[in-house]
Design a protein around this motif. Structure first.
Motif, mmCIF file in Angstrom:
data_model
loop_
_atom_site.group_PDB
_atom_site.id
_atom_site.type_symbol
_atom_site.label_atom_id
_atom_site.label_comp_id
_atom_site.label_asym_id
_atom_site.label_seq_id
_atom_site.Cartn_x
_atom_site.Cartn_y
_atom_site.Cartn_z
ATOM 1 N N ILE A 76 0.825 -1.208 0.000
ATOM 2 C CA ILE A 76 0.000 0.000 0.000
ATOM 3 C C ILE A 76 0.865 1.267 0.000
ATOM 4 O O ILE A 76 0.593 2.224 -0.743
ATOM 5 N N ASN A 77 1.904 1.272 0.815
ATOM 6 C CA ASN A 77 2.773 2.461 0.877
ATOM 7 C C ASN A 77 3.471 2.708 -0.451
ATOM 8 O O ASN A 77 3.598 3.850 -0.902
ATOM 9 N N GLU A 78 3.917 1.625 -1.078
ATOM 10 C CA GLU A 78 4.585 1.758 -2.373
ATOM 11 C C GLU A 78 3.599 2.229 -3.435
ATOM 12 O O GLU A 78 3.940 3.017 -4.316
ATOM 13 N N LEU A 79 2.346 1.763 -3.332
ATOM 14 C CA LEU A 79 1.325 2.188 -4.285
ATOM 15 C C LEU A 79 1.039 3.681 -4.133
ATOM 16 O O LEU A 79 0.859 4.394 -5.122
ATOM 17 N N LYS A 80 1.000 4.166 -2.888
ATOM 18 C CA LYS A 80 0.798 5.598 -2.653
ATOM 19 C C LYS A 80 1.946 6.403 -3.250
ATOM 20 O O LYS A 80 1.738 7.456 -3.862
ATOM 21 N N ASN A 81 3.159 5.907 -3.050
ATOM 22 C CA ASN A 81 4.327 6.612 -3.593
ATOM 23 C C ASN A 81 4.345 6.605 -5.115
ATOM 24 O O ASN A 81 4.973 7.459 -5.737
ATOM 25 N N SER A 82 3.637 5.634 -5.722
ATOM 26 C CA SER A 82 3.609 5.522 -7.180
ATOM 27 C C SER A 82 2.475 6.324 -7.804
ATOM 28 O O SER A 82 2.301 6.298 -9.024
ATOM 29 N N GLY A 83 1.701 7.041 -6.973
ATOM 30 C CA GLY A 83 0.527 7.755 -7.475
ATOM 31 C C GLY A 83 0.860 8.781 -8.538
ATOM 32 O O GLY A 83 0.237 8.822 -9.603
ATOM 33 N N LYS A 84 1.857 9.635 -8.285
ATOM 34 C CA LYS A 84 2.233 10.672 -9.246
ATOM 35 C C LYS A 84 2.758 10.057 -10.537
ATOM 36 O O LYS A 84 2.350 10.444 -11.644
ATOM 37 N N ALA A 85 3.660 9.104 -10.383
ATOM 38 C CA ALA A 85 4.215 8.444 -11.566
ATOM 39 C C ALA A 85 3.121 7.714 -12.338
ATOM 40 O O ALA A 85 3.081 7.747 -13.568
#
Length: 428
Positions: A76-85
């Motif tokens: 989930i944390n990695e998915l949040k960090n991937s939001g902009k990209a």
């Protein structure tokens, strides 16, 4: 009642496994073997198998379980960090294919390769290329142990956004054709789906956590059943009430389960189900659906060009989006390749155009060839672009061992919980 479907199912499972092992010997993912099995046994090959309602429904259930499992395995944390990209990858991954697909259809009509119904049909061909179906990418990345990585999470985030942007593009073109719903209503439905998914996800997460605290009354086996019920309900609601792909609802349900303490354990319950039955049927069904009747030379040439453009446009658009967000050149190519596959999403868009009279029936052949060609090329290209990188997880061959160890650990944990509960009752 006919029981011929049992023989069809046995033939699909046997052929996908044998060809999967064969392709694995040539350093290709087993997914390619499953696709080839459908092509060889289907109408395009030996015509032993044909599309039936049973195969179609089991195939749809297969892709739902596949995306549900992918959601449960997402960081989930990695998915949040991937939001902009993910946003930039999806945005450019829609714009570039739309422009290149439209230009190709216009140029092919001008050159006499195809007969076009006008500029609107050319734009609709571009709209078909905006679609992305990551089910095959997910399975390939899982097999290579690359799903829960920066690139894998970016592809998943971009696919969610791509689904929304593709739906908006389809609605715009449909509105120009004089059919379909208004853009405002579609956007309202999309917003409603995300609100529904958030509310349902948070509610389900709290319910599961509450049940786990009352472990004496609710076992984790029951949690696994309830998690699947959540998956099916959210998939149904997404498609039926909000016009969003059912796999998006299934993925959202998986994310909700992933946030629970037993998310990994629940995921392990569905991996064998997908591996043994649903996933092979899904990939074989894609090949079975291929029909190549009455293809002219010009149409065949256009089909090849459309396939090439479909790969290049996603690779260029999505790769550029990843590069703008700080990905390395190799990671950008990996993201672009991961978004190449169109799958059932492109077929849904094409059928919509056919039903509205915007797309001619002859244009369905290039679309099917593009979908099947992209489906076969995606796992092969992913294998090439990830070559040389260390494998981060065990592959499919050790799936049974992982499942058995997880079950043993869970049983041991359950025994400890029961012992603690008995001790507490005794002290009282």
């Amino acid at each position: 009642m006919s029981y011929h479907y049992l023989l069809d199912l046995a033939l699909i499972l046997l052929s996908t496994k044998l060809l999967g092992l064969l392709t694995q010997r040539f350093q290709m993912p087993q997914v390619v073997g499953a696709l080839l099995a459908g092509l060889i046994l289907g109408p395009a090959g030996l015509n032993v198998l044909t599309e039936t309602e049973f195969i179609s429904q089991l195939s749809e259930l297969g892709v739902i379980v596949l995306m549900f499992s992918a959601g449960m395995g997402t960081d989930i944390n990695e998915l949040k960090n991937s939001g902009k990209a993910g946003f930039w990858v999806a945005l450019l991954g829609v714009i570039v294919p739309l422009l290149m697909g439209t230009a190709l259809a216009w140029g092919a009509a001008a050159a006499g390769l195809i007969e076009s119904n006008g500029m609107l049909e050319n734009v609709f061909v571009g709209t078909i290329l905006t679609a992305t179906s990551v089910s095959i990418t997910v399975e390939t990345l899982k097999e290579m142990g690359k799903l829960e990585t920066k690139v894998g999470n970016t592809i998943l985030a971009a696919a969610l956004i791509d689904d929304v942007l593709g739906l908006v593009a389809l609605t715009l073109v449909s509105s120009l054709a004089g059919g379909g719903e208004s853009v405002g209503l579609v956007l309202l439905k999309i917003l409603g789906f995300f609100i529904f998914a958030a509310v349902a996800g948070v509610g389900a997460n709290r319910l599961f956590c509450w049940m786990l605290k009352r472990q004496g009354g609710w076992s984790t086996h029951r949690n696994s059943v309830l998690a699947f019920v959540l998956c099916l309900v959210m998939a149904y609601c997404a498609e039926e009430f909000f016009g969003v792909a059912d796999i998006t609802g299934a993925y959202a349900a998986g994310l909700a389960v992933a946030c629970t303490p037993k998310g990994t354990y629940i995921q392990s319950k569905y991996n064998p189900l997908g591996y043994l039955l649903l996933t092979p049927v899904f990939f074989a069904a894609i090949g079975i659906n291929v029909k190549l009747d009455g293809v002219s030379g010009g149409m065949l040439a256009f089909s090849v060009l459309l396939l090439v453009i479909s790969v290049i446009s996603k690779l260029a658009g999505c790769g550029l989006g990843a590069k703008l967000c700080g990905f390395t050149e190799r990671e950008s190519i990996q993201v672009g390749v991961g978004m190449v596959c169109r799958g059932e999403v492109a077929l849904i868009v094409a059928n919509r155009g056919l039903s509205m009279g915007v797309l001619s029936s002859a244009m369905m052949t290039p679309v099917v060839i593009t979908v099947v060609g992209g489906t076969i090329l995606t796992p092969i290209l992913l294998k090439l672009v990830f070559r040389g990188e260390p494998q981060e997880k065990l592959v499919e061959s050790s799936l049974a061992d992982r499942y058995e160890k997880t079950a043993q650990l869970e049983d041991a944990s359950q025994q400890l919980l029961d012992a603690d509960a008995a001790m507490m009752r005794k002290n009282k």
